[in-house]
Design a protein around this motif. Sequence first.
Motif, PDB file in Angstrom:
ATOM      1  N   PHE A 177       0.856  -1.176  -0.205  1.00  0.00           N
ATOM      2  CA  PHE A 177      -0.022   0.066   0.104  1.00  0.00           C
ATOM      3  C   PHE A 177       0.845   1.386  -0.077  1.00  0.00           C
ATOM      4  O   PHE A 177       0.347   2.264  -0.068  1.00  0.00           O
ATOM      5  N   THR A 178       2.161   1.164   0.013  1.00  0.00           N
ATOM      6  CA  THR A 178       2.865   2.336  -0.195  1.00  0.00           C
ATOM      7  C   THR A 178       3.345   2.816  -1.400  1.00  0.00           C
ATOM      8  O   THR A 178       3.561   2.158  -2.354  1.00  0.00           O
ATOM      9  N   LYS A 179       3.845   4.384  -1.415  1.00  0.00           N
ATOM     10  CA  LYS A 179       4.758   4.625  -2.557  1.00  0.00           C
ATOM     11  C   LYS A 179       6.049   4.585  -1.996  1.00  0.00           C
ATOM     12  O   LYS A 179       6.519   4.958  -0.774  1.00  0.00           O
ATOM     13  N   ALA A 180       7.217   4.266  -2.832  1.00  0.00           N
ATOM     14  CA  ALA A 180       8.449   4.202  -2.528  1.00  0.00           C
ATOM     15  C   ALA A 180       9.382   5.303  -3.610  1.00  0.00           C
ATOM     16  O   ALA A 180       9.165   5.119  -4.752  1.00  0.00           O
ATOM     17  N   ALA A 181      10.280   6.326  -3.076  1.00  0.00           N
ATOM     18  CA  ALA A 181      10.859   7.149  -3.872  1.00  0.00           C
ATOM     19  C   ALA A 181      12.254   7.485  -3.306  1.00  0.00           C
ATOM     20  O   ALA A 181      12.719   7.037  -2.395  1.00  0.00           O
ATOM     21  N   TYR A 187      10.380   5.537   2.003  1.00  0.00           N
ATOM     22  CA  TYR A 187       8.744   5.719   2.115  1.00  0.00           C
ATOM     23  C   TYR A 187       8.386   7.083   1.949  1.00  0.00           C
ATOM     24  O   TYR A 187       8.981   7.846   2.072  1.00  0.00           O
ATOM     25  N   ALA A 188       7.490   7.222   0.912  1.00  0.00           N
ATOM     26  CA  ALA A 188       6.886   8.388   0.179  1.00  0.00           C
ATOM     27  C   ALA A 188       5.302   8.431   0.605  1.00  0.00           C
ATOM     28  O   ALA A 188       4.846   9.103  -0.332  1.00  0.00           O
ATOM     29  N   GLY A 189       4.996   7.910   1.616  1.00  0.00           N
ATOM     30  CA  GLY A 189       3.372   7.951   1.647  1.00  0.00           C
ATOM     31  C   GLY A 189       2.805   6.636   1.273  1.00  0.00           C
ATOM     32  O   GLY A 189       3.336   5.939   0.762  1.00  0.00           O
ATOM     33  N   ILE A 190       1.572   6.589   1.291  1.00  0.00           N
ATOM     34  CA  ILE A 190       0.497   5.576   1.084  1.00  0.00           C
ATOM     35  C   ILE A 190       0.167   5.946  -0.476  1.00  0.00           C
ATOM     36  O   ILE A 190       0.081   6.994  -0.887  1.00  0.00           O
ATOM     37  N   ARG A 213       1.739   5.639  10.051  1.00  0.00           N
ATOM     38  CA  ARG A 213       2.517   6.406  11.154  1.00  0.00           C
ATOM     39  C   ARG A 213       3.389   5.778  12.288  1.00  0.00           C
ATOM     40  O   ARG A 213       4.377   6.380  12.773  1.00  0.00           O
ATOM     41  N   TYR A 214       2.739   4.863  12.587  1.00  0.00           N
ATOM     42  CA  TYR A 214       3.577   3.931  13.868  1.00  0.00           C
ATOM     43  C   TYR A 214       4.800   3.540  13.327  1.00  0.00           C
ATOM     44  O   TYR A 214       5.854   3.510  13.845  1.00  0.00           O
ATOM     45  N   ILE A 215       4.832   3.006  11.975  1.00  0.00           N
ATOM     46  CA  ILE A 215       6.274   2.492  11.428  1.00  0.00           C
ATOM     47  C   ILE A 215       7.155   3.461  11.143  1.00  0.00           C
ATOM     48  O   ILE A 215       8.377   3.387  11.393  1.00  0.00           O
ATOM     49  N   TYR A 216       6.662   4.661  10.537  1.00  0.00           N
ATOM     50  CA  TYR A 216       7.764   5.735  10.017  1.00  0.00           C
ATOM     51  C   TYR A 216       7.961   7.063  10.596  1.00  0.00           C
ATOM     52  O   TYR A 216       8.718   7.796  10.477  1.00  0.00           O
ATOM     53  N   ALA A 256      12.279   5.277   6.522  1.00  0.00           N
ATOM     54  CA  ALA A 256      11.849   6.613   6.396  1.00  0.00           C
ATOM     55  C   ALA A 256      12.603   7.750   5.678  1.00  0.00           C
ATOM     56  O   ALA A 256      14.070   7.463   5.797  1.00  0.00           O
ATOM     57  N   PRO A 257      12.238   8.703   4.956  1.00  0.00           N
ATOM     58  CA  PRO A 257      13.012   9.464   4.298  1.00  0.00           C
ATOM     59  C   PRO A 257      13.968  10.247   5.353  1.00  0.00           C
ATOM     60  O   PRO A 257      13.367  10.622   6.249  1.00  0.00           O
TER      61      PRO A 257
END
Length: 267
Positions: A177-181, A187-190, A213-216, A256-257
């Motif tokens: 369910f995430t975006k990766a960039a 992590y770049a949000g869901i 939010r808990y993870i990142y 996390a970025p």
Amino acid sequence: MIHPLAYIHPDAKIAPNVEIEPFAIVHKDVEIGEGSWIGSHAVINDGARIGKNCKIYPGAVISSTPQDLKFKGEYTLTYVGDNTIIREYATISRGTEEHWKTEIGSDCLIMAYSHVAHDCRIGNNCIIVNNVQMAGHVHMGDWAIIAGSSSVRQFVKIGAHAMVAGGSLVRKDVPPFTKAAREPLSYAGINSVGLRRRGFSNEQINEIQEVYRYIYLRGFNNTEALEHIELELAPSAERDEIVNFIRNSERGIIKAPTSTSADNGDD
């Protein structure tokens, strides 16, 4: 439906209504489902199992010998699910004794010049954009997207509904369910736009966002984050999928970025 200038081994199993264009090559141990189309100069090697209504474009090579020095000629297969499109000059290697098969799901799009290596498992409705280079044993969940010119390290897992930005170097697992960039990949949000398109409700999307939010964002390490999630957030299919993915990750997940990350865009 089969052009006389195509080479079809007499033992190949070709279903009705398959169209094979001139100069395509279909080897002996091949099965092609009804309604599929094989373009000119495509090569379908031994071990290929092509589903129904697939389109294999010119120059694509399916079920080629693995580019793995450990491969000793063992009998392995390549599965391509129904309604999958494989564009020009894409290459897909068959499996090795590690898994015995390479699997491409149904309703996938594998764009031109991409490579899917031995023993990869690609889910349904996945998109692999132009010139993606995928090493062996990569897993992609359903509806995942890898944008163009990305490279994926062996044994990496990309979760369902995840989206990886173009030009990425994918060294770690990308949770569902995430975006990766960015570089390094972060992590770049869901993937909220993709989730809405697939019928996820606002409530489900908000629940997914709260899990991440808990993870990142809350300063926990992964073990602490998972403990808090299971204690404080109500069980749901999405929550449990995320928790199980992270708990079973062998490569570790993207981070996390950081403030020094180069932003490659996350759209």
